[in-house]
Design a protein around this motif. Structure first.
Motif, PDB file in Angstrom:
ATOM      1  N   SER A 153      40.384  92.458   8.747  1.00  0.00           N
ATOM      2  CA  SER A 153      40.767  91.072   8.460  1.00  0.00           C
ATOM      3  C   SER A 153      39.553  90.148   8.509  1.00  0.00           C
ATOM      4  CB  SER A 153      41.823  90.593   9.478  1.00  0.00           C
ATOM      5  OG  SER A 153      43.018  91.328   9.363  1.00  0.00           O
ATOM      6  N   ILE A 154      38.696  90.357   9.515  1.00  0.00           N
ATOM      7  CA  ILE A 154      37.470  89.554   9.621  1.00  0.00           C
ATOM      8  C   ILE A 154      36.551  89.843   8.433  1.00  0.00           C
ATOM      9  CG2 ILE A 154      35.369  89.169  10.996  1.00  0.00           C
ATOM     10  CD1 ILE A 154      37.065  89.749  13.499  1.00  0.00           C
ATOM     11  N   GLY A 155      36.509  91.112   8.015  1.00  0.00           N
ATOM     12  CA  GLY A 155      35.721  91.487   6.844  1.00  0.00           C
ATOM     13  C   GLY A 155      36.173  90.745   5.595  1.00  0.00           C
ATOM     14  N   LYS A 156      37.485  90.630   5.420  1.00  0.00           N
ATOM     15  CA  LYS A 156      38.022  89.908   4.261  1.00  0.00           C
ATOM     16  C   LYS A 156      37.701  88.413   4.346  1.00  0.00           C
ATOM     17  CE  LYS A 156      41.724  93.199   3.322  1.00  0.00           C
ATOM     18  NZ  LYS A 156      43.187  93.467   3.330  1.00  0.00           N
ATOM     19  N   LEU A 157      37.687  87.889   5.572  1.00  0.00           N
ATOM     20  CA  LEU A 157      37.301  86.488   5.754  1.00  0.00           C
ATOM     21  C   LEU A 157      35.831  86.289   5.379  1.00  0.00           C
ATOM     22  CD1 LEU A 157      37.991  83.629   6.749  1.00  0.00           C
ATOM     23  CD2 LEU A 157      37.412  84.388   9.074  1.00  0.00           C
ATOM     24  N   CYS A 158      34.973  87.220   5.776  1.00  0.00           N
ATOM     25  CA  CYS A 158      33.551  87.145   5.414  1.00  0.00           C
ATOM     26  C   CYS A 158      33.371  87.217   3.892  1.00  0.00           C
ATOM     27  CB  CYS A 158      32.770  88.283   6.073  1.00  0.00           C
ATOM     28  SG  CYS A 158      32.668  88.159   7.878  1.00  0.00           S
ATOM     29  N   ILE A 159      34.162  88.065   3.248  1.00  0.00           N
ATOM     30  CA  ILE A 159      34.115  88.163   1.789  1.00  0.00           C
ATOM     31  C   ILE A 159      34.462  86.817   1.155  1.00  0.00           C
ATOM     32  CG2 ILE A 159      35.291  89.165  -0.218  1.00  0.00           C
ATOM     33  CD1 ILE A 159      35.469  91.789   1.365  1.00  0.00           C
ATOM     34  N   ALA A 160      35.464  86.144   1.729  1.00  0.00           N
ATOM     35  CA  ALA A 160      35.867  84.834   1.208  1.00  0.00           C
ATOM     36  C   ALA A 160      34.720  83.829   1.274  1.00  0.00           C
ATOM     37  CB  ALA A 160      37.075  84.317   1.984  1.00  0.00           C
ATOM     38  N   PHE A 161      33.987  83.828   2.395  1.00  0.00           N
ATOM     39  CA  PHE A 161      32.837  82.914   2.534  1.00  0.00           C
ATOM     40  C   PHE A 161      31.710  83.293   1.570  1.00  0.00           C
ATOM     41  CE2 PHE A 161      34.628  81.985   6.848  1.00  0.00           C
ATOM     42  CZ  PHE A 161      34.734  80.610   6.681  1.00  0.00           C
ATOM     43  N   ILE A 162      31.507  84.597   1.350  1.00  0.00           N
ATOM     44  CA  ILE A 162      30.491  85.040   0.385  1.00  0.00           C
ATOM     45  C   ILE A 162      30.833  84.545  -1.008  1.00  0.00           C
ATOM     46  CG2 ILE A 162      29.503  87.070  -0.769  1.00  0.00           C
ATOM     47  CD1 ILE A 162      29.783  88.559   1.917  1.00  0.00           C
ATOM     48  N   LEU A 163      32.104  84.651  -1.382  1.00  0.00           N
ATOM     49  CA  LEU A 163      32.535  84.204  -2.714  1.00  0.00           C
ATOM     50  C   LEU A 163      32.313  82.707  -2.898  1.00  0.00           C
ATOM     51  CD1 LEU A 163      35.897  86.169  -3.217  1.00  0.00           C
ATOM     52  CD2 LEU A 163      33.651  86.708  -4.151  1.00  0.00           C
ATOM     53  N   LEU A 164      32.569  81.939  -1.854  1.00  0.00           N
ATOM     54  CA  LEU A 164      32.411  80.485  -1.944  1.00  0.00           C
ATOM     55  C   LEU A 164      30.967  80.092  -2.224  1.00  0.00           C
ATOM     56  CD1 LEU A 164      34.707  79.291   1.000  1.00  0.00           C
ATOM     57  CD2 LEU A 164      35.053  78.821  -1.432  1.00  0.00           C
TER      58      LEU A 164
END
Length: 443
Positions: free
Chosen positions: A166-177
């Motif tokens: 779940s934290i990994g997916k959150l990090c992915i979201a910040f990378i995309l932004l």
């Protein structure tokens, strides 16, 4: 550690994981939508949806794998458990490669010829499909490792890994932004890498911790065991498909007779129930391995006891939340949603009642799985779920109101519960009246 204490600790761990994961997931979804934009988020949803249509196979296989592993652990036969694990690996590799062929042929054809995707994004959608297919394949071949950790009741490791994901997916979201690349393509690639990383961690951990993973394909391959597991999985699959058919069929029938506004109300009601269902599902995840181990060790009395305890706590836990919600739905929905679609409240209330009835026999479902006599059980219970749709159509043709199908579903759930209780009594010789008394009255 005593078995009872392990159930309590694992239940606490799973509830903590649930709270953390849901909180992170809600925030992640918001960021992902912002990063991708509505159109690309829609493309990801529809392409991912093509694959998730076959996700029910994974559900049936996960249940089957865990059941056979837990049963063999109850026998305290390491050789037998190793054979179950080895043949489960072989079976899931076969299923994984079979679905890979289906996805690469039917899936690709369906994407390029039937999905409504803008031509300038079609190539990106095809790349995205490949990443999703790869992630799905990894998930499928990892099912035996999930089943092994669950059978050993290692909920701490599984919960830590889920939170890490779940934290990994959150990090992915910040990378995309903060990325200038094609965000949809990058999202698919990073999700594949995260899925691969999580599975590698799981494989390394299980191979180092559990002796059952030290098998030899030549010596442990057993076609009879694969056939037994496949048969069990097929009846589980019928039960899963019946549930999907009931939900999807209800949505389609409501759409045909009453339109999309009613579908919106049904969708919200399903979301409300889905969140509440996690309460009992989490409890069952902690109890089910011990129930199956007890059956495997020949301790039928403990299987029955755990079945009654899980039904009782599922019923009261769901009641504790759903009954106040039932009476306060207008207020809660008005706070949650800016505009509450018409019929949402009545649909929510009926679905809450249906699932409250289901909690009464929640432990029976797991006990029947543990015992292994599921053919008649799945045939009758699954058929009752499917019958809701044609009966609903008959009543709608007679101009009955839109909530009628939920009243039919409630009646079928009551009949299914009666069947489950009597079938449980048939299998275990446990008195029906005593079961009802134990679940409802003896706190």
């Amino acid at each position: 550690m005593q078995a009872g204490n392990k159930i309590l600790i694992n239940t606490g761990i799973l509830y903590f994981k649930l709270i953390v994961s849901v909180a992170i997931s809600l925030f992640t979804t918001r960021l992902i939508l912002s990063a991708l934009g509505t159109e690309d988020f829609g493309i990801f949803s529809v392409v991912g949806g093509v694959i998730s249509l076959l996700g029910f196979i994974n559900v049936a296989m996960t249940t089957t794998t865990q059941r056979f592993l837990s049963f063999s652990l109850g026998l305290e036969d390491v050789l037998q458990t190793r054979k179950v694990f080895a043949n489960s690996i072989i079976l899931h590799l076969f299923i994984g490669f079979l679905l890979l062929i289906v996805f690469e042929t039917v899936g690709v054809y369906f994407l390029n010829n039937h999905l409504n995707i803008a031509s300038e994004r079609l190539q990106t959608a095809n790349y995205l499909l490949q990443f999703i297919i790869g992630s799905t394949f990894l998930v499928i071949i990892s099912v035996p490792y999930d089943g092994l950790a669950n059978a050993h009741e290692n909920m701490l490791f599984l919960s830590i890994l889920d939170i890490f994901e779940s934290i990994g997916k959150l990090c992915i979201a910040f990378i995309l932004l903060n990325s200038s690349f094609d965000k949809l393509l990058l999202y698919g690639f990073l999700l594949f890498i995260l899925t691969l990383l999580v599975r590698i961690i799981k494989w390394i951990y299980c191979n180092n911790k559990y002796v059952e993973t030290k098998f030899n394909y030549k010596n442990d391959f057993e076609p009879k065991k694969i056939k037994e597991m496949s048969s069990f999985a097929s009846w589980n699959l019928f039960g899963v498909l019946s549930s999907i058919g009931n939900n999807s069929g209800t949505a389609i029938v409501l759409n045909i007779y009453f339109g999309t506004i009613v579908n919106a109300a049904f969708g919200i009601a399903q979301q409300v129930n889905g969140q509440l269902s996690f309460l009992s599902q989490t409890l069952m995840k902690a109890i089910k391995p011990q129930m199956t181990k007890s059956e495997g060790s020949g301790n039928r009395a403990r299987t029955i006891k755990l079945s009654i305890i899980s039904s009782k706590f599922s019923f009261y836990l769901y009641s504790f939340v759903s009954i106040p919600l039932f009476f306060e739905l207008p207020l809660i929905l008005s706070i949650w949603l800016k505009d509450v679609p018409e019929n949402t409240i009545v649909f929510c209330k009926l679905i809450l009642v249906i699932n409250l009835v289901r909690q009464f026999s929640m432990g029976i479902m797991s006990a029947v799985q543990a015992i292994g006599k599921i053919r008649l059980y799945q045939t009758v219970a699954g058929s009752m779920q499917l019958l809701v749709i044609p009966i609903g159509i008959v009543f709608y043709n007679l101009n009955y109101p839109n909530y009628t199908i939920f009243l039919i579903a409630l009646l079928m759930e009551i009949l299914s519960t009666i069947f489950r209780v009597y079938y449980f009594s048939f299998l275990t010789k446990y008195n029906v009246i005593k079961y009802i008394t134990e679940v409802l009255l003896n706190l």
